[in-house]
Enzyme design. Structure first.
Site, PDB file in Angstrom:
ATOM      1  N   VAL A 111     116.628   8.429  65.187  1.00  0.00           N
ATOM      2  CA  VAL A 111     116.202   7.089  65.605  1.00  0.00           C
ATOM      3  C   VAL A 111     117.080   6.617  66.764  1.00  0.00           C
ATOM      4  O   VAL A 111     118.286   6.825  66.755  1.00  0.00           O
ATOM      5  CB  VAL A 111     116.339   6.111  64.404  1.00  0.00           C
ATOM      6  CG1 VAL A 111     116.083   4.673  64.833  1.00  0.00           C
ATOM      7  CG2 VAL A 111     115.372   6.513  63.296  1.00  0.00           C
ATOM      8  N   GLY A 114     115.659   7.991  72.126  1.00  0.00           N
ATOM      9  CA  GLY A 114     114.718   8.081  73.245  1.00  0.00           C
ATOM     10  C   GLY A 114     113.675   9.171  73.042  1.00  0.00           C
ATOM     11  O   GLY A 114     113.019   9.595  73.981  1.00  0.00           O
ATOM     12  N   SER A 117     110.785   8.020  68.273  1.00  0.00           N
ATOM     13  CA  SER A 117     110.699   8.011  66.800  1.00  0.00           C
ATOM     14  C   SER A 117     109.816   6.862  66.302  1.00  0.00           C
ATOM     15  O   SER A 117     109.093   7.030  65.324  1.00  0.00           O
ATOM     16  CB  SER A 117     112.091   7.922  66.175  1.00  0.00           C
ATOM     17  OG  SER A 117     112.723   6.726  66.553  1.00  0.00           O
ATOM     18  N   ASP A 161     104.364   6.903  74.680  1.00  0.00           N
ATOM     19  CA  ASP A 161     104.878   7.518  73.450  1.00  0.00           C
ATOM     20  C   ASP A 161     103.789   7.714  72.389  1.00  0.00           C
ATOM     21  O   ASP A 161     103.616   8.834  71.894  1.00  0.00           O
ATOM     22  CB  ASP A 161     106.046   6.695  72.872  1.00  0.00           C
ATOM     23  CG  ASP A 161     107.306   6.809  73.713  1.00  0.00           C
ATOM     24  OD1 ASP A 161     107.204   7.206  74.883  1.00  0.00           O
ATOM     25  OD2 ASP A 161     108.398   6.484  73.199  1.00  0.00           O
TER      26      ASP A 161
HETATM   27  O1  PMV Z   1     114.011   6.770  76.717  1.00  0.00           O
HETATM   28  P1  PMV Z   1     112.670   6.167  76.688  1.00  0.00           P
HETATM   29  O2  PMV Z   1     111.667   6.950  75.929  1.00  0.00           O
HETATM   30  O3  PMV Z   1     112.718   4.710  76.284  1.00  0.00           O
HETATM   31  O4  PMV Z   1     112.083   6.243  78.173  1.00  0.00           O
HETATM   32  C1  PMV Z   1     112.185   5.219  79.091  1.00  0.00           C
HETATM   33  C2  PMV Z   1     111.427   5.595  80.313  1.00  0.00           C
HETATM   34  C3  PMV Z   1     111.621   4.633  81.482  1.00  0.00           C
HETATM   35  O5  PMV Z   1     110.884   5.155  82.559  1.00  0.00           O
HETATM   36  C4  PMV Z   1     113.063   4.537  81.876  1.00  0.00           C
HETATM   37  C5  PMV Z   1     111.131   3.241  81.150  1.00  0.00           C
HETATM   38  C6  PMV Z   1     109.658   3.077  81.037  1.00  0.00           C
HETATM   39  O6  PMV Z   1     109.233   2.026  80.510  1.00  0.00           O
HETATM   40  O7  PMV Z   1     108.884   3.942  81.480  1.00  0.00           O
END
Ligand code: PMV
Length: 334
Positions: A111, A114, A117, A161
């Site tokens: 969790v 990135g 999850s 996601d």
């Molecule tokens: O680490 P994550 O899955 O929150 O990826 C963020 C990706 C970014 O491009 C930095 C932000 C976004 O909203 O796309």
């Protein structure tokens, strides 16, 4: 009746941060899964048992407006709001608002790393509960409901996601449009720094630099967008595997350098990236927002050596591959 569903984690392969500026990105499902069992209960309540969500286990019950925590672990509580929203949304869709539903969760996905999850738990919950309530939904529709859950819980979301988690494989994303790319094997090692960066703060930090010196940052973002398009070309090409790995690896290394230039790497992330490369990875880069969280390495010949190097550099390695499948109904018991 009991239903078991599972949904995968995701990594951003290319294009994090530049995607915020309208450039494309490529994300993929990986073979780390969250499992959700769903069954009816006769108390009319939503009950959530989080047996192992890679934070200490706990049991939480909701009944009308009351929430019963047997223990309270901050990060876990956050995950559970996705589960609750997911159950409520599916009950509404199925016109079954008063039905008691118990879900039980176990997860291989750390969790706050990135790796998506929250989206995986939302998608697996929607999958299990919709099957339990007799709703026939496609994985695409479940991805859309997962996006709705994210919007309800966090207020804003691109939907990458839950889409990746529901559909699986490789997804090219550009300005709200998703394209499923053909599948290819990608033997990777994910390295978790053990800490998490705040996506919101990192996005704001990059925005600050961009506003201060757009003439410097704009070309970096443009180059990142071009990396994504080149990577898409490699993934859809019919080049042989070795050549495809070699080209993707080089693009990963360039993308990492540009992310470092934006200031989102950390000493630990860079150490894991260099440790992986020295151990023989063809490419290695940050995945996601940076500031902590995870990196990933492409290591077709030597996943276990790269994993060991990541451990020695102080990270937690996860040997995995791209998951062709997204949401999966694993078992339906009478
Ligand atoms: O680490 P994550 O899955 O929150 O990826 C963020 C990706 C970014 O491009 C930095 C932000 C976004 O909203 O796309």
């Amino acid at each position: 009746m009991r239903v078991l569903a599972s949904a995968p984690a995701k990594i951003i392969l290319f294009g994090e941060h530049s995607v915020v500026y309208g450039k494309p990105a490529i994300a993929a499902a990986i073979d780390l899964r969250t499992y959700v069992w769903a069954e009816f209960n006769d108390r009319g309540a939503i009950k959530i048992e989080a047996k192992d969500i890679r934070v200490p286990g706990l049991t939480v019950s909701f009944s009308e407006d009351e929430i019963y925590f047997e223990s309270d672990y901050g990060k876990a509580a956050e995950v559970l709001s996705y589960v609750r929203q997911a159950i409520e949304l599916v009950r509404e869709e199925a016109d079954a608002n008063g039905k008691g539903v118990t879900v039980s969760i176990t997860s291989q996905i750390p969790v706050g790393a990135g790796l998506g999850s929250s989206a995986a738990v939302a998608v697996a919950t929607i999958g299990a509960v919709s099957k339990l309530l007799g709703l026939e939904l496609t994985n695409e529709e479940i991805g859309k409901l997962g996006h709705k859950v994210e919007l309800l819980v966090q207020g804003a979301s691109s939907g990458i996601d839950p889409t990746v988690s529901a559909i699986g494989g490789f997804i090219h994303y550009e300005k709200g449009n998703f394209e499923h790319l053909p599948f290819m094997e990608l033997p990777i090692v994910v390295g978790y720094t053990g800490s998490s960066g705040s996506t919101k703060e990192l996005v704001a930090m990059v925005r600050g630099t961009y506003e201060e010196m757009p003439e410097v940052i704009e070309p970096v973002l443009v180059a990142m967008g071009k990396i994504v398009e080149k990577a898409r070309g490699v993934i859809i090409s019919d080049l042989d595997e070795e050549l495809r790995f070699a080209q993707l690896g080089r693009l990963m290394n360039i993308n990492h350098g540009l992310l470092d230039a934006l200031g989102v790497s950390t000493k630990k992330l860079s150490e894991l990236v260099y440790a992986a490369r020295v151990a023989g990875a063809i490419g290695a880069k940050i995945t996601g927002a940076g500031g902590g969280g995870c990196m990933y390495a492409l290591a077709p010949e030597n996943q276990s050596e790269v994993a060991t190097a990541i451990t020695i550099a102080g990270g937690t390695p996860m040997i995995t591959r791209i998951s062709r499948e997204g949401l999966r109904i694993e078992e339906v018991l009478p």
